[in-house]
Design a protein around this motif. Structure first.
Motif, PDB file in Angstrom:
ATOM      1  N   ASP A 288       0.781  -1.232   0.000  1.00 60.78           N
ATOM      2  CA  ASP A 288       0.000   0.000   0.000  1.00 60.78           C
ATOM      3  C   ASP A 288       0.819   1.292   0.000  1.00 60.78           C
ATOM      4  OD1 ASP A 288       0.787  -0.374   2.641  1.00 60.78           O
ATOM      5  OD2 ASP A 288      -1.238  -0.469   3.454  1.00 60.78           O
ATOM      6  N   ILE A 289       1.832   1.400   0.864  1.00 57.88           N
ATOM      7  CA  ILE A 289       2.559   2.662   0.988  1.00 57.88           C
ATOM      8  C   ILE A 289       3.205   3.092  -0.321  1.00 57.88           C
ATOM      9  CG2 ILE A 289       4.496   3.835   2.129  1.00 57.88           C
ATOM     10  CD1 ILE A 289       2.039   3.618   3.870  1.00 57.88           C
ATOM     11  N   PRO A 290       3.903   2.207  -1.060  1.00 62.89           N
ATOM     12  CA  PRO A 290       4.464   2.641  -2.342  1.00 62.89           C
ATOM     13  C   PRO A 290       3.415   3.195  -3.306  1.00 62.89           C
ATOM     14  CG  PRO A 290       5.420   0.555  -1.699  1.00 62.89           C
ATOM     15  CD  PRO A 290       4.296   0.825  -0.746  1.00 62.89           C
ATOM     16  N   VAL A 291       2.211   2.636  -3.268  1.00 68.05           N
ATOM     17  CA  VAL A 291       1.163   3.155  -4.149  1.00 68.05           C
ATOM     18  C   VAL A 291       0.704   4.529  -3.665  1.00 68.05           C
ATOM     19  CG1 VAL A 291      -1.071   2.711  -5.224  1.00 68.05           C
ATOM     20  CG2 VAL A 291       0.447   0.806  -4.680  1.00 68.05           C
ATOM     21  N   TYR A 292       0.564   4.712  -2.352  1.00 70.15           N
ATOM     22  CA  TYR A 292       0.197   6.022  -1.823  1.00 70.15           C
ATOM     23  C   TYR A 292       1.224   7.085  -2.239  1.00 70.15           C
ATOM     24  CZ  TYR A 292      -2.928   3.453   1.356  1.00 70.15           C
ATOM     25  OH  TYR A 292      -3.901   2.642   1.893  1.00 70.15           O
ATOM     26  N   VAL A 293       2.492   6.732  -2.155  1.00 65.65           N
ATOM     27  CA  VAL A 293       3.548   7.671  -2.544  1.00 65.65           C
ATOM     28  C   VAL A 293       3.459   7.983  -4.036  1.00 65.65           C
ATOM     29  CG1 VAL A 293       6.046   8.003  -2.734  1.00 65.65           C
ATOM     30  CG2 VAL A 293       5.072   6.993  -0.659  1.00 65.65           C
ATOM     31  N   ALA A 294       3.234   6.956  -4.840  1.00 63.80           N
ATOM     32  CA  ALA A 294       3.092   7.174  -6.282  1.00 63.80           C
ATOM     33  C   ALA A 294       1.929   8.108  -6.587  1.00 63.80           C
ATOM     34  CB  ALA A 294       2.903   5.833  -6.997  1.00 63.80           C
ATOM     35  N   LEU A 295       0.841   7.974  -5.837  1.00 61.00           N
ATOM     36  CA  LEU A 295      -0.318   8.839  -6.043  1.00 61.00           C
ATOM     37  C   LEU A 295      -0.013  10.286  -5.683  1.00 61.00           C
ATOM     38  CD1 LEU A 295      -3.180   6.548  -4.697  1.00 61.00           C
ATOM     39  CD2 LEU A 295      -2.944   7.390  -7.036  1.00 61.00           C
ATOM     40  N   ASN A 296       0.870  10.497  -4.702  1.00 65.81           N
ATOM     41  CA  ASN A 296       1.273  11.860  -4.343  1.00 65.81           C
ATOM     42  C   ASN A 296       2.151  12.480  -5.418  1.00 65.81           C
ATOM     43  OD1 ASN A 296      -0.093  12.030  -1.956  1.00 65.81           O
ATOM     44  ND2 ASN A 296       1.649  11.470  -0.669  1.00 65.81           N
ATOM     45  N   ASP A 297       2.931  11.630  -6.108  1.00 67.08           N
ATOM     46  CA  ASP A 297       3.891  12.115  -7.095  1.00 67.08           C
ATOM     47  C   ASP A 297       3.322  12.196  -8.506  1.00 67.08           C
ATOM     48  OD1 ASP A 297       5.752  12.264  -5.081  1.00 67.08           O
ATOM     49  OD2 ASP A 297       6.686  10.330  -5.548  1.00 67.08           O
TER      50      ASP A 297
END
Length: 267
Positions: free
Chosen positions: A197-206
């Motif tokens: 989940d966290i890598p996807v959340y970060v990708a969504l921020n970027d």
């Protein structure tokens, strides 16, 4: 990034792969505990395809959360470190076979992996999440995945979950890393994505990604730790001490703030 305190992950492998790893681990390998590493270079591996934990930037440099963690631990241990990339689906076998001294790569601690390698104390918790295209209003539960194309990263825990829970209901498609899998979802090559989940959340921020998370109920989570060859007690102790030190002096949180988001706290 907002203050998320949510479990998230990394990777796994099937029974046949484990048998191969155990066979490889039983062969003569480069046996390096802490004294040998101190006299040479600490060889560390990650996949290089798991942003923001490890990836190759536009300048060709290997960067990320786990890269900075590895460098901070090596500094506390007083050793020189060489961080390399290795394909994820073979990284446990490469470690068990002596190619690396450690895998600092957000690896989830599972019973299967513990047959092949040892683990340090955990440095965060990890879990799975399921994602679909933003306009996929008909995909709201696992039952809706029937006949769909479900993507996961080869060798990860998400891949195992997708394989074990499919029971022929959906078609599994594997990828080599999160960037390729995100592209597969946004371009419609797959209908569903299961990922940490966290890598996807970060990708969504970027990035401006037209995807959304689907709540399908409780999904598996695991502690993430550093993997090392079996029976290396001095190295394991040194890594655990160094982990405790970087958490105590604030270095760990600085790395979290840099790569994951200010205010995010891992367990």
């Amino acid at each position: 990034m907002t203050n998320h305190k949510k479990p998230f992950h990394r990777p796994l492998i099937g029974a046949m792969a484990i048998l191969g790893i155990i066979s490889l681990a039983s062969l003569p390998a480069q046996a390096r505990d802490l004294p040998e590493i101190q006299a040479d270079v600490f060889q560390v591996a990650n996949s290089g395809a798991y942003p923001p934990f490890s990836y190759v930037d536009t300048a060709g440099n290997l960067v990320g959360f786990d890269v900075d963690i590895a460098e901070a631990l090596a500094d506390r241990m007083g050793v020189e470190v060489n961080i390399q990339t290795s394909p994820w689906n073979g990284i446990v076998a490469a470690l068990a076979g002596g190619r690396f001294d450690a895998c600092i790569c957000s690896m989830s601690v599972t019973e299967e992996r513990q047959q092949a390698v040892d683990f340090t104390d955990s440095y965060y918790s990890s879990g799975l999440s399921i994602w679909v295209q933003e306009d996929s209003d008909d995909l709201t539960s696992i039952d809706d995945f029937e006949g769909k194309r479900v993507g996961s990263t080869l060798g990860e825990t998400g891949n195992q979950w997708a394989t074990e829970n499919s029971e022929g209901r959906w078609r599994n498609q594997t990828f080599q890393g999160l960037p390729d899998m995100l592209n597969g979802l946004t371009t419609g090559r797959i209908d569903v994505m299961i990922a940490d989940d966290i890598p996807v959340y970060v990708a969504l921020n970027d990035q401006d990604l037209a995807i959304k998370e689907v709540n399908v109920g409780e999904l598996p989570s695991w502690p993430a730790a550093i993997a090392i060859q079996k029976n290396k007690p001095e190295l394991k102790e040194a890594l655990n001490i160094a982990l405790a030190e970087i958490k105590e002096d604030g270095t760990y949180q600085e790395i979290v703030d840099k790569w994951i988001g200010v205010g995010v706290q891992f367990d």
